[in-house]
Design a protein around this motif. Structure first.
Motif, mmCIF file in Angstrom:
data_model
loop_
_atom_site.group_PDB
_atom_site.id
_atom_site.type_symbol
_atom_site.label_atom_id
_atom_site.label_comp_id
_atom_site.label_asym_id
_atom_site.label_seq_id
_atom_site.Cartn_x
_atom_site.Cartn_y
_atom_site.Cartn_z
ATOM 1 N N ARG A 98 3.258 8.059 3.442
ATOM 2 C CA ARG A 98 3.714 6.970 4.300
ATOM 3 C C ARG A 98 3.549 5.633 3.571
ATOM 4 N N LYS A 99 2.375 5.442 2.976
ATOM 5 C CA LYS A 99 2.108 4.223 2.201
ATOM 6 C C LYS A 99 3.111 4.096 1.045
ATOM 7 N N HIS A 100 3.437 5.237 0.466
ATOM 8 C CA HIS A 100 4.383 5.236 -0.649
ATOM 9 C C HIS A 100 5.771 4.790 -0.182
ATOM 10 N N ARG A 101 6.174 5.274 0.999
ATOM 11 C CA ARG A 101 7.482 4.860 1.532
ATOM 12 C C ARG A 101 7.495 3.348 1.787
ATOM 13 N N PRO B 84 3.727 6.280 -8.546
ATOM 14 C CA PRO B 84 3.045 5.052 -8.086
ATOM 15 C C PRO B 84 1.547 5.106 -8.380
ATOM 16 N N GLN B 85 0.970 6.309 -8.303
ATOM 17 C CA GLN B 85 -0.477 6.483 -8.450
ATOM 18 C C GLN B 85 -0.982 6.162 -9.858
ATOM 19 N N LEU B 86 -0.071 6.129 -10.851
ATOM 20 C CA LEU B 86 -0.484 5.917 -12.241
ATOM 21 C C LEU B 86 -0.295 4.473 -12.706
ATOM 22 N N ALA B 87 0.434 3.679 -11.925
ATOM 23 C CA ALA B 87 0.831 2.336 -12.363
ATOM 24 C C ALA B 87 -0.332 1.352 -12.388
ATOM 25 N N GLY B 88 -0.208 0.309 -13.163
ATOM 26 C CA GLY B 88 -1.203 -0.764 -13.248
ATOM 27 C C GLY B 88 -0.543 -2.117 -13.110
ATOM 28 N N SER B 89 -0.704 -2.738 -11.942
ATOM 29 C CA SER B 89 -0.118 -4.050 -11.677
ATOM 30 C C SER B 89 -1.135 -5.132 -12.065
ATOM 31 N N VAL B 90 -0.680 -6.182 -12.745
ATOM 32 C CA VAL B 90 -1.594 -7.219 -13.236
ATOM 33 C C VAL B 90 -1.548 -8.447 -12.320
ATOM 34 N N HIS B 91 -2.729 -8.920 -11.944
ATOM 35 C CA HIS B 91 -2.846 -10.036 -10.999
ATOM 36 C C HIS B 91 -3.747 -11.124 -11.578
ATOM 37 N N SER B 92 -3.356 -12.385 -11.314
ATOM 38 C CA SER B 92 -4.115 -13.502 -11.873
ATOM 39 C C SER B 92 -4.451 -14.526 -10.797
ATOM 40 N N PHE B 93 -5.529 -15.248 -11.031
ATOM 41 C CA PHE B 93 -5.956 -16.298 -10.109
ATOM 42 C C PHE B 93 -5.032 -17.502 -10.201
ATOM 43 N N GLU B 94 -4.604 -17.998 -9.036
ATOM 44 C CA GLU B 94 -3.917 -19.278 -8.988
ATOM 45 C C GLU B 94 -4.516 -20.037 -7.816
ATOM 46 N N GLY B 95 -4.966 -21.237 -8.052
ATOM 47 C CA GLY B 95 -5.558 -21.964 -6.934
ATOM 48 C C GLY B 95 -6.342 -23.163 -7.410
ATOM 49 N N ASP B 96 -6.890 -23.876 -6.442
ATOM 50 C CA ASP B 96 -7.631 -25.098 -6.734
ATOM 51 C C ASP B 96 -9.133 -24.800 -6.815
ATOM 52 N N GLU B 97 -9.912 -25.862 -6.846
ATOM 53 C CA GLU B 97 -11.354 -25.697 -7.030
ATOM 54 C C GLU B 97 -12.018 -25.061 -5.817
ATOM 55 N N VAL B 208 8.234 24.634 -21.457
ATOM 56 C CA VAL B 208 8.960 23.808 -20.507
ATOM 57 C C VAL B 208 7.933 23.177 -19.575
ATOM 58 N N ALA B 209 8.070 21.886 -19.293
ATOM 59 C CA ALA B 209 7.040 21.180 -18.521
ATOM 60 C C ALA B 209 7.665 20.300 -17.449
ATOM 61 N N SER B 210 6.797 19.683 -16.635
ATOM 62 C CA SER B 210 7.278 18.718 -15.645
ATOM 63 C C SER B 210 6.290 17.573 -15.548
ATOM 64 N N ASP B 211 6.764 16.429 -15.054
ATOM 65 C CA ASP B 211 5.914 15.253 -14.894
ATOM 66 C C ASP B 211 5.119 15.345 -13.597
ATOM 67 N N PRO B 212 4.001 14.607 -13.492
ATOM 68 C CA PRO B 212 3.165 14.632 -12.270
ATOM 69 C C PRO B 212 3.757 13.755 -11.167
ATOM 70 N N PHE B 213 4.961 14.127 -10.689
ATOM 71 C CA PHE B 213 5.634 13.356 -9.632
ATOM 72 C C PHE B 213 4.758 13.275 -8.392
ATOM 73 N N PHE B 214 4.829 12.127 -7.702
ATOM 74 C CA PHE B 214 3.993 11.881 -6.525
ATOM 75 C C PHE B 214 4.524 12.604 -5.286
#
Lengths: 308, 308
Positions: A98-101, B84-97, B208-214
């Motif tokens: 569900r989260k994935h969708r 989705p379970q393998l991905a790495g999203s990069v996040h940075s700080f934006e803001g004031d003091e 013959v192989a397959s990827d770890p699809f979610f």
């Protein structure tokens, strides 16, 4: 914007565009994120070997780390106090179908799909030496320790200046020892660094510098850092002649990392640490800037130094 | 847990501990994230050169990318649909003091300081070939294109198996051309890959192989992938003898990336793409597993192949 600043920005963009036109860098659409051509990469590798060779006589322990580090180590390092704006926290999806969708719906609708992703326990490496300090924890052997590291580093500062990339490689020598040995080790590297840039035919000079500390409190830290000469840099023209860029940075941390990670000398005193970092892409860029885009026409002595 | 699975996990942990004891890998406290000793890194570099040499006769364009990619390219690639379970999203700080003070308070109180960080416009590279496909957009030259890439890749799958790291290097050859040329190019690499593993004295086989699809939908994708032989792997024992690990992966994408990025043949047809990826750390680990922890005692023919 002041006149000089405009001139500098124009020069930086012009140099970046020349690098792209010559195919040395490859645009990715993200400011400060470039592919490297085979030749540019080869130049970087040669500089890397050249830098390593300059420190090899000291017989450092060689270590290599991937460009992410343990998040808890990153928290302890104090980086978020000084440079929160440059950090890169890594987040991953965890959830059911569900989260994935919902995630895929957000992607489809052009909404931010990453707002709820939990952190993945790692952050991008901000400087090549960061994974090393925790390994020094405890009592150092007599004479201290010396490590040679190199890795890609991340700094979130999108820029049109090719000398300010978001991901770039840094080769570092890292020292932990008693205060006197640490200081004299850094002193020795000042001389070495100057000889190294002369050998590469670069128009360089050394200067007292400061880090880009965040906020108003950061201004005081920067003043203090300069007054105590904790950071020295070798600078040389890359994007513009008016505003040279640091290619080597020599940093004395006193007991900052030793306090955090519990690093003691063989005598049980709090150790001091220092590091010397070489910006590999910046050094390559400086060579193209100052000797030309055709590597075959670089000065014979420089070509010889790099084994070209 | 089934008996076999337990045996496999025990063997994997034992091998990882041996690598740490021999100082080839260095613990960082994060599962699947290791430092590399100078020797291990040297072995990886030699394998990298060995792999590149096997494809050099085809005169690929050589490109190198840092281990992050444009977030919008990542969205378009379809990776979030499948992994989705393998991905790495990069996040940075934006803001004031004020925001900065809140961030530091969270760190001090042991709370998550990264929940509100906006994304930084980049994600960690999931496979070395991802930055390449958008560069193929438009009409290919006659005969198509062939690119040699290598980079660190990220997969969020913390594990005690040294053969399953969170960050590791992948050397790839990437082909875009008409369907027939693409298929026959991959066929040629099956033979090459088998010869390459024999030259390294590895106990390997292709399958013959397959990827770890979610998710549940992913199971169907995996069945389809196997039926159409879109993914072939060369597998060899690393962490355990019972469950060999892929060291080479040969993938035929048909028109998947060509549709997404608008890649056409010189004749204006939709192009096909394929890639062959070599897991550099995995190949190094397989050599230590199968030939022993002392590199000087490896079979003379293997040492010769790697220039040792």
């Amino acid at each position: 914007m002041a006149r000089t600043e405009e001139t500098v920005l124009t020069a930086q963009r012009e140099f970046r565009d020349q690098l792209l036109r010559h195919g040395l860098l490859i645009s990715t659409g993200v400011p400060g994120l470039y592919g490297r051509s085979g030749e540019f990469e080869d130049t970087v590798q040669r500089i890397d070997g050249f830098v390593a060779a300059h420190g090899a006589g000291d017989h450092p322990e060689v270590m290599r780390f991937p460009p992410i580090i343990d998040r808890s180590l990153f928290e302890r390092s104090g980086y978020l106090k000084s440079f929160p704006q440059l950090a890169g926290s890594v987040h991953s999806f965890e959830g059911d179908e569900r989260k994935h969708r919902e995630l895929l719906q957000a992607v489809e609708q052009g909404r931010d799909w990453s707002t709820e992703l939990p952190h993945a326990g790692v952050v991008l490496t901000p400087a090549a030496c960061y994974p090393v300090y925790p390994l020094f924890a405890g009592a150092l052997p007599a004479g201290g320790r010396l490590v040679d590291v190199m890795s890609y580093c991340f700094r979130h500062e999108p820029s049109d200046d090719s000398g300010r990339m978001q991901m770039f490689r840094m080769h570092e020598h890292v020292r932990a020892a008693d205060p006197e040995s640490t200081v004299s080790w850094r002193e020795a590297w000042i001389g070495r660094s100057e000889r190294l840039t002369i050998a590469l035919g670069l128009d360089a000079r050394s200067e007292v510098a400061s880090d880009p500390f965040f906020g108003r409190g950061g201004k005081l830290l920067a003043v203090n850092q300069r007054e105590e000469r904790l950071k020295l840099e070798i600078v040389t023209p890359i994007g513009s002649d008016e505003q040279p860029t640091a290619i080597i940075s020599l940093n004395y941390h006193r007991d900052h990392f030793a306090h955090i990670f519990g690093i003691r000398t063989a005598d049980g005193e709090v150790a001091h640490t220092a590091c010397v970092g070489f910006g590999l892409e910046r050094m390559a860029l400086a060579l193209y800037r100052q000797h030309g885009f055709d590597r075959t026409t670089w000065p014979p002595s420089v070509r010889e130094m790099l084994g070209l």
